[in-house]
Write a protein that holds these residues in place. Structure first.
Motif, PDB file in Angstrom:
ATOM      1  N   ASP A   1       0.835  -1.215   0.000  1.00 50.32           N
ATOM      2  CA  ASP A   1       0.000   0.000   0.000  1.00 50.32           C
ATOM      3  C   ASP A   1       0.862   1.255   0.000  1.00 50.32           C
ATOM      4  OD1 ASP A   1      -2.286  -1.444  -0.037  1.00 50.32           O
ATOM      5  OD2 ASP A   1      -2.833  -1.120   2.066  1.00 50.32           O
ATOM      6  N   GLN A   2       1.916   1.253   0.823  1.00 46.87           N
ATOM      7  CA  GLN A   2       2.716   2.487   0.931  1.00 46.87           C
ATOM      8  C   GLN A   2       3.403   2.811  -0.385  1.00 46.87           C
ATOM      9  OE1 GLN A   2       5.240   2.716   4.374  1.00 46.87           O
ATOM     10  NE2 GLN A   2       3.492   2.774   5.770  1.00 46.87           N
ATOM     11  N   LEU A   3       3.952   1.782  -1.031  1.00 53.07           N
ATOM     12  CA  LEU A   3       4.646   2.062  -2.286  1.00 53.07           C
ATOM     13  C   LEU A   3       3.634   2.394  -3.393  1.00 53.07           C
ATOM     14  CD1 LEU A   3       7.298   2.378  -3.694  1.00 53.07           C
ATOM     15  CD2 LEU A   3       7.352  -0.069  -4.151  1.00 53.07           C
ATOM     16  N   THR A   4       2.502   1.692  -3.400  1.00 56.20           N
ATOM     17  CA  THR A   4       1.477   1.999  -4.412  1.00 56.20           C
ATOM     18  C   THR A   4       0.995   3.429  -4.251  1.00 56.20           C
ATOM     19  OG1 THR A   4       0.739  -0.299  -4.318  1.00 56.20           O
ATOM     20  CG2 THR A   4      -0.729   1.247  -5.383  1.00 56.20           C
ATOM     21  N   ASP A   5       0.760   3.851  -3.009  1.00 56.32           N
ATOM     22  CA  ASP A   5       0.273   5.218  -2.782  1.00 56.32           C
ATOM     23  C   ASP A   5       1.292   6.251  -3.259  1.00 56.32           C
ATOM     24  OD1 ASP A   5      -1.904   4.043  -1.697  1.00 56.32           O
ATOM     25  OD2 ASP A   5      -1.535   4.653   0.384  1.00 56.32           O
ATOM     26  N   LEU A   6       2.564   5.951  -3.034  1.00 55.09           N
ATOM     27  CA  LEU A   6       3.604   6.887  -3.482  1.00 55.09           C
ATOM     28  C   LEU A   6       3.541   7.047  -5.005  1.00 55.09           C
ATOM     29  CD1 LEU A   6       6.252   8.520  -3.164  1.00 55.09           C
ATOM     30  CD2 LEU A   6       7.486   6.352  -3.251  1.00 55.09           C
ATOM     31  N   LEU A   7       3.491   5.916  -5.707  1.00 54.74           N
ATOM     32  CA  LEU A   7       3.464   5.968  -7.175  1.00 54.74           C
ATOM     33  C   LEU A   7       2.166   6.626  -7.652  1.00 54.74           C
ATOM     34  CD1 LEU A   7       4.821   2.380  -7.980  1.00 54.74           C
ATOM     35  CD2 LEU A   7       6.118   4.495  -7.668  1.00 54.74           C
ATOM     36  N   ALA A   8       1.078   6.305  -6.972  1.00 52.07           N
ATOM     37  CA  ALA A   8      -0.219   6.871  -7.379  1.00 52.07           C
ATOM     38  C   ALA A   8      -0.226   8.384  -7.201  1.00 52.07           C
ATOM     39  CB  ALA A   8      -1.338   6.233  -6.566  1.00 52.07           C
TER      40      ALA A   8
END
Ligand code: SF4
Length: 592
Positions: free
Chosen positions: A465-472
């Motif tokens: 979630d944390q990495l996805t949110d960063l990319l998003a």
């Protein structure tokens, strides 16, 4: 929650036309929506909604006055007039048990003293409208414009009242501009991304309604946040309009299904603590939701409200009226425009009150709570299925009916995804697995997963979630910056930006060695900048068309090495480029 009295559904819940606010409610908890319509409430002039209505009324009178007289003095006069009515003896005598704002009985002399506090509240919520504009210069076409019975969004009957339609000169022409007043606050960019833009949807519904009603599309739509003195321009692009229309159609389908089958699914969330049903709601109890301690009076319990818990196979009695789904075909922006323009005049539809009408439990004794407890009827008219009391409404063993589809409640688990056409992001509130949006979001979590594994980091829900949110966030920020604040996972430019982000990740390694979060914050800022550069520099290339020539390479030499001989030909200047752009390749706007 199930409603077992079809008359109650037809009289109190079923709508003959959909308003923007009911459309929004269909995306939230339907138990709360139905409960608020069915259970009687004690009027409180200091409740947020009632103060908002009062402030609206004062502002409406202000804008109905002659333009040169619309000053802060007139605002104060009008506020005083409304205050006299609000705090009159007649009003006092109409209150049940002469209850004061805190639900405590008071004498008239004491009660009327509240008016100074009330006036200052109306001032606080409405006066800063003068910071948004000079009302004397506003040309008002109509305040509280009704649009009962118009058909929009490809066949959905719509109703509502538009706070204001102004007339402004736009590119030399007189055009309509929609203005909605809100006393609440504007959503942050984060909340807009996370929870959607219901204020924007409202203006876009009004846009279609005005086009259907007056035959002309408004040039712009705005929300005035009168408590804060700010205004927000709402995007009225075809993409944004089409998304709102899809959601409006989906909301109409949900409304028709739940009123037909009498089952109202619960949806727990951050607002449960403020819900008047929270102490009666099994789904909230299962999710550990409690009434907010900021509420003046604790909400009533299920026992006090007379709502029994019943077996999950209890028969729900839906509407007596036949089910009337929204016309199914997905219309494009162009066909929607045509169908709106060509729509025959619809028969007038009776206005549907958004406030709870007369109390169906009139014989009941009031409880000392915002919601008055009805005495249980001989045959209960609403009930919570027992399964909701035993487990989470949206968890394993879910026995609720999250989309009101009328699916048998005991055995069927609801699917997480729907299936439809690629351009439909959601169907009945579920992400369409075949959609461009699903491709975007699932593709991004895959990228995040690959990156975590490549870096030798644990792959779990939190890291993913944390990495996805960063990319998003990189994608959302870049997309909004090139689309005037618009964002959609299904937009074509979203796909391009995701491609550009891939290159950014390859050329700007993620700070896996960092020991503080600052390095990640710094990476995010750089990644936004770099990804945006990839996207917007491409516009220069497009504008060059087939005139592109590679004549200078100095920038490609190692730093510190001077360029050799003068270049053979100068790089085309923008004006030359404009002239040289091949026929059939229109030049497009380029960032400064
Ligand atoms: S408490 Fe939450 S889940 Fe229950 S009715 Fe209210 S909003 Fe819905």
């Amino acid at each position: 929650m199930i409603v077992t009295d079809p008359n109650l559904i037809d009289k109190r819940l079923r709508r003959s036309a959909l308003s923007a606010s009911t459309s929004k409610s269909m995306r939230g908890c339907l138990v709360r929506w139905a409960g608020e319509k069915l259970l009687p409430r004690v009027s409180d002039p200091f409740a947020v909604s009632e103060l908002g209505t009062s402030t609206h009324a004062v502002l409406e009178d202000l804008y109905n006055a002659n333009a040169p007289t619309r000053t802060t003095d007139l605002f104060a006069e009008l506020r005083d007039e409304h205050s006299k009515k609000q705090w009159s003896l007649e009003r006092y005598q109409s209150l049940p048990d002469n209850l004061g704002p805190e639900g405590v009985p008071v004498e008239f002399n004491e009660w009327v003293k509240n008016q100074d506090r009330w006036k200052s509240e109306v001032d606080r919520l409405g006066l800063r409208t003068f910071e948004i504009e000079d009302p004397r210069e506003t040309v008002v076409y109509k305040t509280e414009l009704p649009f009962d019975g118009v058909t929009i969004a490809g066949g959905v009957p719509a109703m509502g009242y538009i706070d204001r339609v102004d007339i402004e000169i736009v590119r030399g022409e007189e055009r309509f501009v929609v203005v909605d007043l809100k006393t609440g606050k504007q959503k942050s960019a984060f909340d807009l991304n996370r929870y959607g833009d219901d204020h924007g949807d409202q203006i876009r519904i009004y846009y279609d309604a005005i086009r259907a009603l007056l035959g002309v599309a408004p040039a712009a739509g705005r929300i005035h946040y009168t408590q804060f003195g700010t205004s927000r321009e709402i995007p009225l692009t075809e993409l944004a309009l089409e998304k709102t229309r899809k959601d409006f159609r989906a909301a109409w389908d949900i409304h028709n299904r739940v009123t037909e089958n009498g089952r109202f699914p619960a949806k727990t969330g951050p607002l449960c603590g403020w819900c008047p049903l929270v102490n009666a709601c099994p789904a909230a109890a299962a999710a550990g939701k409690k009434a907010s301690d900021k509420l003046d009076t604790p909400p009533a319990t299920a026992v006090a409200l007379g709502i029994p818990t019943v077996r999950t196979d209890a028969i729900a009695m839906g509407s007596k009226e036949p089910y009337a789904p929204a016309p199914a075909p997905l219309v494009t922006a162009a066909t929607a425009a045509r169908s709106i323009a060509a729509a025959p005049a619809s028969p007038p539809v009776a206005p549907t009150a958004e406030v709870a009408p007369a109390d169906p439990f009139a014989a009941s004794a009031p409880a000392p709570a915002p919601i008055v407890a009805p005495a249980p009827a001989v045959a209960p008219v609403i009930a919570f299925p027992v399964a909701a009391a035993q487990g989470a409404a949206h968890g394993a063993g879910d026995n609720a009916d999250p989309n009101g589809t009328g699916t048998p409640t005991v055995t069927n688990e609801q699917p997480l995804f729907s299936e439809g056409k690629p351009w439909e992001p959601t169907i009945n509130g579920r992400l369409n697995g075949a959609s461009y949006s699903a491709m975007g979001v699932i593709g991004l979590t895959q990228v995040a997963g690959e990156l975590l594994v490549e870096a030798g980091r644990p792959l779990n829900g939190q890291t993913l979630d944390q990495l996805t949110d960063l990319l998003a966030e990189v994608i959302v920020t870049v997309q909004k910056s090139v689309r005037n604040g618009d964002f959609d996972w299904d937009a074509g430019i979203n796909t391009r930006i995701r491609g550009a982000l891939r290159t950014t990740i390859e050329t700007l390694p993620l700070p896996w060695d960092a020991t503080t979060e600052d390095a990640w914050v710094e990476w995010k800022a750089k990644a936004i900048k770099r990804t945006r550069v990839f996207v917007v520099r491409a516009i220069r290339l497009y504008n060059l068309g087939d005139t592109v020539t590679a004549t200078s390479f100095s920038a490609l030499l190692p730093v510190g090495v001077a360029a050799s001989a003068p270049v053979a030909a100068p790089v085309a200047s923008p004006s030359v480029v404009a002239a040289a752009t091949p026929i059939g390749v229109p030049r497009v706007a380029q960032p400064a």
